[in-house]
Design a protein around this motif. Structure first.
Motif, PDB file in Angstrom:
ATOM      1  N   GLU A 279     -31.516 -37.886 -13.377  1.00 37.04           N
ATOM      2  CA  GLU A 279     -30.985 -37.944 -14.729  1.00 37.04           C
ATOM      3  C   GLU A 279     -30.909 -39.398 -15.163  1.00 37.04           C
ATOM      4  O   GLU A 279     -30.990 -40.320 -14.336  1.00 37.04           O
ATOM      5  N   ALA A 280     -30.747 -39.603 -16.472  1.00 36.61           N
ATOM      6  CA  ALA A 280     -30.644 -40.959 -17.007  1.00 36.61           C
ATOM      7  C   ALA A 280     -29.873 -40.913 -18.315  1.00 36.61           C
ATOM      8  O   ALA A 280     -29.826 -39.884 -18.997  1.00 36.61           O
ATOM      9  N   THR A 281     -29.274 -42.046 -18.651  1.00 37.67           N
ATOM     10  CA  THR A 281     -28.553 -42.196 -19.918  1.00 37.67           C
ATOM     11  C   THR A 281     -29.485 -42.811 -20.954  1.00 37.67           C
ATOM     12  O   THR A 281     -30.158 -43.814 -20.681  1.00 37.67           O
ATOM     13  N   LEU A 282     -29.523 -42.212 -22.123  1.00 40.62           N
ATOM     14  CA  LEU A 282     -30.414 -42.690 -23.180  1.00 40.62           C
ATOM     15  C   LEU A 282     -29.979 -44.057 -23.696  1.00 40.62           C
ATOM     16  O   LEU A 282     -28.788 -44.326 -23.867  1.00 40.62           O
ATOM     17  N   ARG A 283     -30.971 -44.887 -23.963  1.00 43.64           N
ATOM     18  CA  ARG A 283     -30.707 -46.171 -24.605  1.00 43.64           C
ATOM     19  C   ARG A 283     -30.540 -45.960 -26.108  1.00 43.64           C
ATOM     20  O   ARG A 283     -30.735 -44.859 -26.633  1.00 43.64           O
ATOM     21  N   GLY A 284     -30.203 -47.034 -26.810  1.00 43.46           N
ATOM     22  CA  GLY A 284     -29.953 -46.933 -28.248  1.00 43.46           C
ATOM     23  C   GLY A 284     -31.148 -46.463 -29.047  1.00 43.46           C
ATOM     24  O   GLY A 284     -30.997 -45.916 -30.142  1.00 43.46           O
ATOM     25  N   ASP A 285     -32.353 -46.679 -28.527  1.00 42.94           N
ATOM     26  CA  ASP A 285     -33.552 -46.241 -29.245  1.00 42.94           C
ATOM     27  C   ASP A 285     -33.963 -44.825 -28.873  1.00 42.94           C
ATOM     28  O   ASP A 285     -35.047 -44.365 -29.246  1.00 42.94           O
ATOM     29  N   GLY A 286     -33.112 -44.130 -28.102  1.00 40.05           N
ATOM     30  CA  GLY A 286     -33.400 -42.743 -27.754  1.00 40.05           C
ATOM     31  C   GLY A 286     -34.352 -42.580 -26.589  1.00 40.05           C
ATOM     32  O   GLY A 286     -34.906 -41.493 -26.396  1.00 40.05           O
ATOM     33  N   THR A 287     -34.558 -43.631 -25.783  1.00 37.27           N
ATOM     34  CA  THR A 287     -35.474 -43.543 -24.649  1.00 37.27           C
ATOM     35  C   THR A 287     -34.713 -43.693 -23.338  1.00 37.27           C
ATOM     36  O   THR A 287     -33.615 -44.253 -23.287  1.00 37.27           O
ATOM     37  N   ALA A 288     -35.339 -43.190 -22.289  1.00 37.70           N
ATOM     38  CA  ALA A 288     -34.773 -43.314 -20.944  1.00 37.70           C
ATOM     39  C   ALA A 288     -35.907 -43.144 -19.942  1.00 37.70           C
ATOM     40  O   ALA A 288     -36.999 -42.659 -20.282  1.00 37.70           O
ATOM     41  N   ARG A 289     -35.647 -43.540 -18.717  1.00 39.91           N
ATOM     42  CA  ARG A 289     -36.647 -43.411 -17.660  1.00 39.91           C
ATOM     43  C   ARG A 289     -35.971 -42.801 -16.432  1.00 39.91           C
ATOM     44  O   ARG A 289     -34.920 -43.271 -15.992  1.00 39.91           O
ATOM     45  N   ILE A 290     -36.586 -41.732 -15.900  1.00 40.37           N
ATOM     46  CA  ILE A 290     -36.069 -41.085 -14.692  1.00 40.37           C
ATOM     47  C   ILE A 290     -37.068 -41.323 -13.563  1.00 40.37           C
ATOM     48  O   ILE A 290     -38.264 -41.025 -13.702  1.00 40.37           O
ATOM     49  N   ALA A 291     -36.566 -41.864 -12.462  1.00 41.10           N
ATOM     50  CA  ALA A 291     -37.428 -42.201 -11.335  1.00 41.10           C
ATOM     51  C   ALA A 291     -37.880 -40.945 -10.598  1.00 41.10           C
ATOM     52  O   ALA A 291     -37.135 -39.964 -10.472  1.00 41.10           O
ATOM     53  N   LEU A 292     -39.129 -41.001 -10.116  1.00 40.34           N
ATOM     54  CA  LEU A 292     -39.670 -39.978  -9.214  1.00 40.34           C
ATOM     55  C   LEU A 292     -39.854 -40.643  -7.855  1.00 40.34           C
ATOM     56  O   LEU A 292     -40.824 -41.379  -7.643  1.00 40.34           O
ATOM     57  N   PRO A 293     -38.931 -40.433  -6.930  1.00 37.41           N
ATOM     58  CA  PRO A 293     -39.062 -41.083  -5.621  1.00 37.41           C
ATOM     59  C   PRO A 293     -40.335 -40.628  -4.902  1.00 37.41           C
ATOM     60  O   PRO A 293     -40.857 -39.539  -5.142  1.00 37.41           O
ATOM     61  N   ALA A 294     -40.814 -41.482  -4.020  1.00 36.67           N
ATOM     62  CA  ALA A 294     -41.981 -41.124  -3.209  1.00 36.67           C
ATOM     63  C   ALA A 294     -41.706 -39.836  -2.444  1.00 36.67           C
ATOM     64  O   ALA A 294     -40.601 -39.620  -1.925  1.00 36.67           O
ATOM     65  N   LYS A 295     -42.695 -38.956  -2.423  1.00 37.50           N
ATOM     66  CA  LYS A 295     -42.654 -37.693  -1.679  1.00 37.50           C
ATOM     67  C   LYS A 295     -41.642 -36.692  -2.239  1.00 37.50           C
ATOM     68  O   LYS A 295     -41.293 -35.721  -1.569  1.00 37.50           O
ATOM     69  N   SER A 296     -41.166 -36.925  -3.497  1.00 40.60           N
ATOM     70  CA  SER A 296     -40.235 -35.958  -4.083  1.00 40.60           C
ATOM     71  C   SER A 296     -40.952 -34.712  -4.576  1.00 40.60           C
ATOM     72  O   SER A 296     -40.332 -33.656  -4.745  1.00 40.60           O
ATOM     73  N   LEU A 297     -42.260 -34.824  -4.810  1.00 37.61           N
ATOM     74  CA  LEU A 297     -43.064 -33.682  -5.237  1.00 37.61           C
ATOM     75  C   LEU A 297     -44.282 -33.561  -4.336  1.00 37.61           C
ATOM     76  O   LEU A 297     -44.901 -34.572  -3.970  1.00 37.61           O
ATOM     77  N   GLU A 298     -44.639 -32.330  -4.004  1.00 40.90           N
ATOM     78  CA  GLU A 298     -45.823 -32.096  -3.193  1.00 40.90           C
ATOM     79  C   GLU A 298     -47.085 -32.343  -4.014  1.00 40.90           C
ATOM     80  O   GLU A 298     -47.051 -32.381  -5.258  1.00 40.90           O
ATOM     81  N   VAL A 299     -48.190 -32.526  -3.286  1.00 44.13           N
ATOM     82  CA  VAL A 299     -49.481 -32.689  -3.951  1.00 44.13           C
ATOM     83  C   VAL A 299     -49.766 -31.449  -4.797  1.00 44.13           C
ATOM     84  O   VAL A 299     -49.562 -30.313  -4.364  1.00 44.13           O
ATOM     85  N   GLY A 300     -50.191 -31.676  -6.020  1.00 38.57           N
ATOM     86  CA  GLY A 300     -50.494 -30.576  -6.925  1.00 38.57           C
ATOM     87  C   GLY A 300     -50.003 -30.890  -8.326  1.00 38.57           C
ATOM     88  O   GLY A 300     -49.545 -31.997  -8.623  1.00 38.57           O
ATOM     89  N   THR A 301     -50.100 -29.891  -9.200  1.00 38.59           N
ATOM     90  CA  THR A 301     -49.670 -30.042 -10.596  1.00 38.59           C
ATOM     91  C   THR A 301     -48.337 -29.343 -10.780  1.00 38.59           C
ATOM     92  O   THR A 301     -48.183 -28.168 -10.428  1.00 38.59           O
ATOM     93  N   HIS A 302     -47.388 -30.069 -11.353  1.00 43.65           N
ATOM     94  CA  HIS A 302     -46.031 -29.562 -11.522  1.00 43.65           C
ATOM     95  C   HIS A 302     -45.655 -29.583 -13.005  1.00 43.65           C
ATOM     96  O   HIS A 302     -45.848 -30.593 -13.686  1.00 43.65           O
ATOM     97  N   SER A 303     -45.130 -28.469 -13.482  1.00 47.55           N
ATOM     98  CA  SER A 303     -44.582 -28.419 -14.839  1.00 47.55           C
ATOM     99  C   SER A 303     -43.074 -28.604 -14.717  1.00 47.55           C
ATOM    100  O   SER A 303     -42.343 -27.684 -14.346  1.00 47.55           O
ATOM    101  N   LEU A 304     -42.628 -29.821 -14.997  1.00 47.72           N
ATOM    102  CA  LEU A 304     -41.213 -30.155 -14.862  1.00 47.72           C
ATOM    103  C   LEU A 304     -40.482 -29.929 -16.185  1.00 47.72           C
ATOM    104  O   LEU A 304     -41.067 -30.032 -17.262  1.00 47.72           O
ATOM    105  N   THR A 305     -39.209 -29.638 -16.081  1.00 48.82           N
ATOM    106  CA  THR A 305     -38.392 -29.356 -17.268  1.00 48.82           C
ATOM    107  C   THR A 305     -37.546 -30.569 -17.625  1.00 48.82           C
ATOM    108  O   THR A 305     -36.837 -31.115 -16.779  1.00 48.82           O
ATOM    109  N   LEU A 306     -37.660 -30.973 -18.898  1.00 51.02           N
ATOM    110  CA  LEU A 306     -36.820 -32.040 -19.446  1.00 51.02           C
ATOM    111  C   LEU A 306     -35.665 -31.396 -20.197  1.00 51.02           C
ATOM    112  O   LEU A 306     -35.875 -30.524 -21.040  1.00 51.02           O
TER     113      LEU A 306
END
Length: 423
Positions: A279-306
């Motif tokens: 999770e992340a807190t939005l900045r004043g311009d309405g943007t944020a960045r959420i980190a994806l740690p190494a090996k948090s997702l397996e090889v393949g295509t993932h449809s993630l939910t925001l």
């Protein structure tokens, strides 16, 4: 005598004759005096002129206060009560009305709006009759302001947008201004036309929620001020949450760049199914960045939910982002002896280096004599990143050693070749 009508008589010693009230009409009369004679004197006759003038009169009136917009009336009294005829009512040179006397009284109507708001000194004029002279008097009439009422309606306002309140003042003849307040804060005002106006509510002047606003009609020359309330509802604004698709290699970290529109405060979360990735807190311009740690997702295509969780002024929203995890690269190196005697075993060592550092899977090793018939193929599984084999080489000559790493679920394959001399 007045003609043939005997008005009265008296003895000579009295010397005067009383004429009863109203025995003679107003005007000049030639009356006949008749001496009837006695034992010593003969009868005789003469005349006398008598003038009857009109009686004086006085006129007065009373009136209750008149509310602007309503008709009123003046109760008039003429003294003496025997007076007949007409009484007229004037405001300066303007005649407002008249009435005919009955037993010395009459009622004169004042039309609605004939007099402005305020106190007026009106003139009563009794015109007189055949027996009473005319007279004049003054009276005070007060016209008070009419009452008013103010009300309003408003459509729901979405946060961030401007709105308006439609205002109605009754009666519709009222003019002037209406002001709109949120507590002690003035939000705006409008000028009445036909008893109605619209007052703008500036964007973000009111927080999200239900507001009971105060309408204040300030009144005008004819109508009293009044006050009312209007309910205004400010709704949370809708939002959208989005992020560009992300591609990363296995075992490498990355991040998802998120934008919430319109720019809103609060928190965004990232899910893989029901698993929360961050999770992340939005900045004043309405943007944020959420980190994806190494090996948090397996090889393949993932449809993630925001998921944008919303705030005090903005509704939550949800969308998806595609994250593709590709296999990591690998590099294969092979080491062989500089030379081997015919009939001896040659030690061949293959080293598999991967980005993740944990490569598994098979390695194919091919040893083939150049220009000869010897050929040896082996398959071994990588352990701790290496494969070591020993192959007996029966003949002298040149040999080609080919090593092929076939990869695994996380790592791409690679290959390399070298030469070996057998003496």
């Amino acid at each position: 005598y007045d003609g043939a009508t005997k008005l009265g008589d008296t003895t000579v010693t009295q010397g005067s004759i009383t004429i009863a009230a109203k025995a003679l009409a107003v005007g000049t009369h030639s009356l006949t005096l008749k001496y009837l004679g006695n034992g010593s004197y003969t009868a005789s006759q003469g005349s006398v002129s008598v003038t009857v003038v009109k009686a004086s009169s006085s006129v007065s009136g009373t009136a209750a206060d008149i509310t602007w917009g309503n008709a009123g009336s003046v109760t008039v009294t003429v003294t003496p009560s025997a007076a007949t005829g007409t009484v007229e009512l004037f405001d300066g040179a303007t005649k407002l009305g008249e009435g005919n006397l009955t037993s010395g009284t009459t009622l004169i109507a004042i039309p609605s709006r004939a007099l402005a708001v305020g106190t007026h000194a009106l003139t009563l004029k009794y015109l007189g009759d055949g027996s009473h002279s005319s007279s004049q008097g003054t009276m005070s009439v007060t016209v008070v302001k009419a009452s008013s009422s103010v009300s309003g309606t408003a459509a729901d306002i979405t946060w961030g947008n401007a709105g308006s309140v439609s205002v109605t003042v009754t009666p519709s003849a009222a003019t002037g201004k209406v002001e709109l307040y949120d507590g002690a804060t003035k939000l705006g005002e409008g000028t009445l036309t036909g008893g109605a106006t619209s007052i703008a509510v500036a964007a973000r002047a009111l927080a999200v929620g239900d507001h009971s606003l105060t309408l204040k009609y300030v009144g005008d020359g004819s109508y009293n001020a009044s006050q009312g309330t209007v309910k205004v509802v400010v709704l949370k604004a809708p939002t959208t949450v989005s992020a560009p698709n992300v591609t990363l290699q296995w075992a490498k970290a990355s991040s998802v760049s998120i934008t919430v529109a319109p720019p809103a405060g609060g928190t965004v979360e990232l899910y893989d199914g029901s698993t929360k990735l961050g999770e992340a807190t939005l900045r004043g311009d309405g943007t944020a960045r959420i980190a994806l740690p190494a090996k948090s997702l397996e090889v393949g295509t993932h449809s993630l939910t925001l998921k944008y969780l919303g705030s005090g002024s903005y509704l939550p929203s949800q969308s998806t982002v595609t994250v593709t995890v590709t296999k990591g690269r690998s590099k294969v190196e092979v080491s062989v002896p500089k030379s081997v005697d015919a009939g001896d075993r040659a030690k061949i060592k293959a080293t598999v280096d991967s980005a993740a550092g944990d490569a598994t899977g098979p390695v194919e090793i091919l040893v083939k004599q150049v220009g000869g018939s010897f050929k040896k193929e082996l398959t071994r599984k990588v352990g701790d990143g290496t494969v070591v084999v020993k192959i007996r080489l029966p003949r002298s000559g040149k040999y080609v050693v080919k090593v092929k790493y076939l990869g695994d679920v996380h790592t791409l394959g690679d290959h390399v070749s070298t030469r070996l001399r057998v003496s």
